[in-house]
Write a protein that holds these residues in place. Structure first.
Motif, PDB file in Angstrom:
ATOM      1  N   SER A 102      38.729 -27.423 -41.347  1.00 18.97           N
ATOM      2  CA  SER A 102      37.801 -26.486 -41.984  1.00 18.97           C
ATOM      3  C   SER A 102      37.241 -27.049 -43.280  1.00 18.97           C
ATOM      4  O   SER A 102      36.150 -26.681 -43.718  1.00 18.97           O
ATOM      5  CB  SER A 102      38.499 -25.153 -42.245  1.00 18.97           C
ATOM      6  N   SER A 103      37.992 -27.963 -43.904  1.00 19.50           N
ATOM      7  CA  SER A 103      37.511 -28.623 -45.117  1.00 19.50           C
ATOM      8  C   SER A 103      38.242 -29.946 -45.279  1.00 19.50           C
ATOM      9  O   SER A 103      39.450 -30.023 -45.057  1.00 19.50           O
ATOM     10  CB  SER A 103      37.750 -27.740 -46.342  1.00 19.50           C
ATOM     11  N   GLN A 136      39.132 -32.859 -48.045  1.00 16.52           N
ATOM     12  CA  GLN A 136      39.198 -33.049 -49.491  1.00 16.52           C
ATOM     13  C   GLN A 136      39.033 -34.531 -49.845  1.00 16.52           C
ATOM     14  O   GLN A 136      39.659 -35.394 -49.228  1.00 16.52           O
ATOM     15  CB  GLN A 136      40.537 -32.537 -50.027  1.00 16.52           C
ATOM     16  N   SER A 155      34.480 -31.879 -51.507  1.00 15.46           N
ATOM     17  CA  SER A 155      34.902 -31.611 -50.132  1.00 15.46           C
ATOM     18  C   SER A 155      33.674 -31.440 -49.249  1.00 15.46           C
ATOM     19  O   SER A 155      32.553 -31.269 -49.737  1.00 15.46           O
ATOM     20  CB  SER A 155      35.770 -30.349 -50.072  1.00 15.46           C
ATOM     21  N   TYR A 156      33.906 -31.482 -47.959  1.00 16.53           N
ATOM     22  CA  TYR A 156      32.850 -31.132 -47.017  1.00 16.53           C
ATOM     23  C   TYR A 156      33.456 -30.325 -45.885  1.00 16.53           C
ATOM     24  O   TYR A 156      34.655 -30.394 -45.603  1.00 16.53           O
ATOM     25  CB  TYR A 156      32.108 -32.370 -46.498  1.00 16.53           C
ATOM     26  N   THR A 157      32.620 -29.533 -45.240  1.00 15.93           N
ATOM     27  CA  THR A 157      33.043 -28.698 -44.123  1.00 15.93           C
ATOM     28  C   THR A 157      32.299 -29.132 -42.871  1.00 15.93           C
ATOM     29  O   THR A 157      31.265 -29.809 -42.952  1.00 15.93           O
ATOM     30  CB  THR A 157      32.735 -27.222 -44.400  1.00 15.93           C
TER      31      THR A 157
END
Length: 649
Positions: free
Chosen positions: A579-580, A582, A596-598
């Motif tokens: 979901s994410s 880091q 972060s990216y999703t």
């Protein structure tokens, strides 16, 4: 055609008014994607340049419909070729885009021409080449004589190469020639007719004759070489946007009998949609790049054998025949009452786009010439190179695509119609292409480069013959041509180590700060903690790491020029991302900030594989202090650690 015939007549009779003689450092024949990049590069190398284009449009197939780019692995695409796809991306508000409209590509190529101050002569097919010993001194076109120190043949047909008497081949080698297994005759299952499709006009009656498009030739032994050419087609741009759509009407010389085999296949397989006969890849603004798919589609199998060696009038006829066959196929699917209603309705949603190819009746002027002549040069790339069983040390570009050949003939086998020649063998990573494969043998010529019709066996060429790779090789050729001029050398005498160093240090052929790429396979700049599994499918470069426990991967770039850099991490298409993810960024190796990216931020629509995800900017100083660290702490999916890119701002 009438204009070309007049030019030829004037040339033959010696009545060209006051011969237009031009002298430049580097003459490039063919305004294809490769030709544009070669011209731009040569100008950036401070050389006088002239690009000779036999047609009216720049960019070849890249601006001619092939907008759903064949790559294999983006890692293989470097320099100005990669810059092209980033310029395309900028147009669409992205960092990088490999899926685009024909007109956008053509305008982007025109940007290179304008920025580089490159002169282009249009509608100038080559008529002759003059040599002094092993050196080309000039080429003659319909209205000009061009003298140059170096020549680069960027045409799909290798016409300059042929006119200069350089060794080349056409067709498929026997497997035994280079110790290959996928060359020569290949009867395989991909894009193949199902068993039971009758080849005769009256089913079960050989005396009635063969259905249109089937050859009476007999199937040869597997691996046997011959002069048959893999099929050509058009990469078709259609639209389903009503306000931009021109209806598909009955073309000239339309004959529904040409599509009889399609009816028989449809009856047998009962496809639910058009994907059974057309590979419809969606492009921006409701457009398509349609390619061949299935046993009978846009490929006009067996109708191009004469094309590589034909005169211009014959080539024009072959191109026109392919255009009418493709237009007829689209019309047949949408209008023939024997086609299932659901397929006809689906086809009628599409039409020719009003805003594409307005100068050529909204149809691409560039046929997909997948393969024509191939030089037999100083080194021949083969299957062994593709599979990395043989690795060259004079690489000046990479390829990574599947060994790909479309069908070469349609014949009768055991009373059934079958296609022969399709090969699609992949599973290998990026591999280097030899400098020696874009130059002739010393006995043939010493001042020409051939980056498009380069020296490769049929099956190896099937992997190399991709538009982005042609641009990479063309840039390398132009740099090498400039080096040869500066050092008064032949193309065979160029110092390849210095050429390789220049391409690394000046990937955009300028003094601009180069981007810094750190791939997970770069052990000197990558360290890891915890358990990570190495995977290859979908990776940028040879592989990527997938987390198997809590840990981290640290990327440490070697910064040679201080400045502000935007950081990207490459994320492949995957359904199991957490979901994410880091990530820690550090400019000095001490303090770090968290980003972060999703999965939602990985916008792979508009891409042919993964995507670069923007992590923000960072100020870097010269040295090895900075790092990017991808963490798998608290993961609820598979954390991916692939390449990290530091892009100068």
């Amino acid at each position: 055609m009438r204009q070309l015939t007049l030019f030829l007549a004037l040339f033959i009779t010696g009545k060209l008014a006051a011969q237009n003689i031009r002298e430049v450092d580097i003459c490039i024949y063919g305004g294809t994607s490769a030709g544009v990049i070669a011209g731009y590069t040569a100008k950036k190398m401070n050389k006088s340049v002239l690009v000779i284009e036999p047609g009216k449009r720049l960019g070849g197939l890249t601006s001619g419909g092939l907008g759903y780019t064949d790559i294999g692995n983006k890692y293989a695409i470097t320099g100005l070729s990669r810059d092209f796809y980033r310029r395309i991306g900028k147009h669409y508000g992205r960092f990088e885009t490999w899926i685009f409209e024909p007109g956008v590509a053509e305008r982007t190529f025109q940007q290179y021409i304008k920025e580089g101050g490159v002169e282009v002569l249009y509608q100038q097919p080559i008529l002759a080449a003059k040599k002094d010993g092993k050196r080309i001194t000039e080429i003659q076109t319909a209205s000009a004589i061009i003298r140059a120190k170096m020549f680069i043949d960027c045409s799909y047909e290798g016409d300059l190469m042929a006119k200069a008497g350089i060794s080349y081949t056409v067709g498929r080698e026997d497997n035994s020639q280079y110790g290959e297994t996928y060359n020569g005759v290949q009867l395989r299952e991909k894009h193949q007719f199902p068993d039971g499709i009758d080849p005769y006009k009256e089913p079960g009656k050989p005396a009635s004759g063969l259905v249109w498009g089937i050859s009476p030739d007999q199937l040869e032994k597997p691996g046997t070489g011959n002069k048959k050419i893999q099929a050509y087609n058009f990469r078709i741009c259609l639209t389903n946007e009503p306000g931009n759509r021109i209806p598909i009407t009955e073309p000239a010389d339309y004959d529904p009998a040409r599509y009889e085999l399609l009816l028989r296949v449809v009856q047998k397989l009962q496809p639910k949609n058009l994907s059974g006969m057309l590979k419809i890849d969606l492009m921006p603004n409701h457009k398509t790049d349609i390619n061949n798919n299935g046993p009978i589609s846009t490929d006009m199998i067996g109708m191009n054998y004469n094309y590589p060696e034909a005169d211009y009038a014959t080539r024009e006829k072959i191109t026109r025949d392919h255009e009418l066959y493709n237009k007829g196929l689209l019309y047949f699917i949408g209008h023939d009452p024997r086609m299932p209603e659901h397929l006809r309705k689906e086809m009628l949603q599409w039409g020719y786009p009003k805003d594409e190819y307005p100068e050529s009746g909204n149809w691409s002027p560039q046929m997909y010439v997948r393969e024509a002549r191939r030089m037999v040069g100083a080194y021949v790339m083969t299957q062994a190179n593709c599979e990395s069983k043989e690795i060259v040390n004079d690489g000046i570009g990479m390829a990574a695509y599947t060994m790909d050949s479309h069908n070469c003939q349609r014949i009768v086998v055991n009373g059934m119609v079958k296609n022969e020649g399709d090969v699609q063998i992949g599973g290998f990573g990026p591999y280097p292409i030899a400098y020696r494969s874009i130059i002739p043998k010393a006995d043939d010529c010493n001042n020409v480069f051939v980056p498009v019709c380069m020296s490769a066996s049929h099956i190896a060429y099937g992997s190399i013959r991709m538009e982005p790779v042609f641009m990479v090789l063309a840039q390398s050729a132009a740099v090498a041509a400039a080096m040869a001029i500066d050092n008064h050398q032949s193309v065979q005498e160029v110092n390849v180590s210095k050429l390789q160093a220049f391409l690394r240090q000046k990937p955009l052929a300028t003094d601009a700060r180069a981007e810094i790429l750190v791939d997970n396979d770069d052990s000197a700049h990558v360290s890891k903690k915890g358990e990570w599994q190495r995977e290859t499918k979908g990776a940028y470069g040879p592989s990527m790491f997938i987390s198997k426990s809590t840990g981290s991967i640290r990327y440490t770039p070697e910064v040679t020029r201080s400045g502000t850099y935007r950081i990207y991490t490459y994320v492949p298409k995957r359904s199991d991302l957490p979901s994410s993810t880091q990530i820690r960024l550090s400019a000095d190796g001490r303090s770090a900030r968290q980003v972060s990216y999703t999965p939602a931020s990985v916008k792979v629509e508009g891409q042919t594989s993964g995507e670069w995800v923007d992590l923000g900017t960072i100020n870097l100083t010269k040295g090895k202090k900075a790092y990017v660290e991808i963490s798998s702490e608290g993961k609820d999916g598979e954390v991916v650690a692939d390449a990290v890119l530091f892009y100068p701002q």
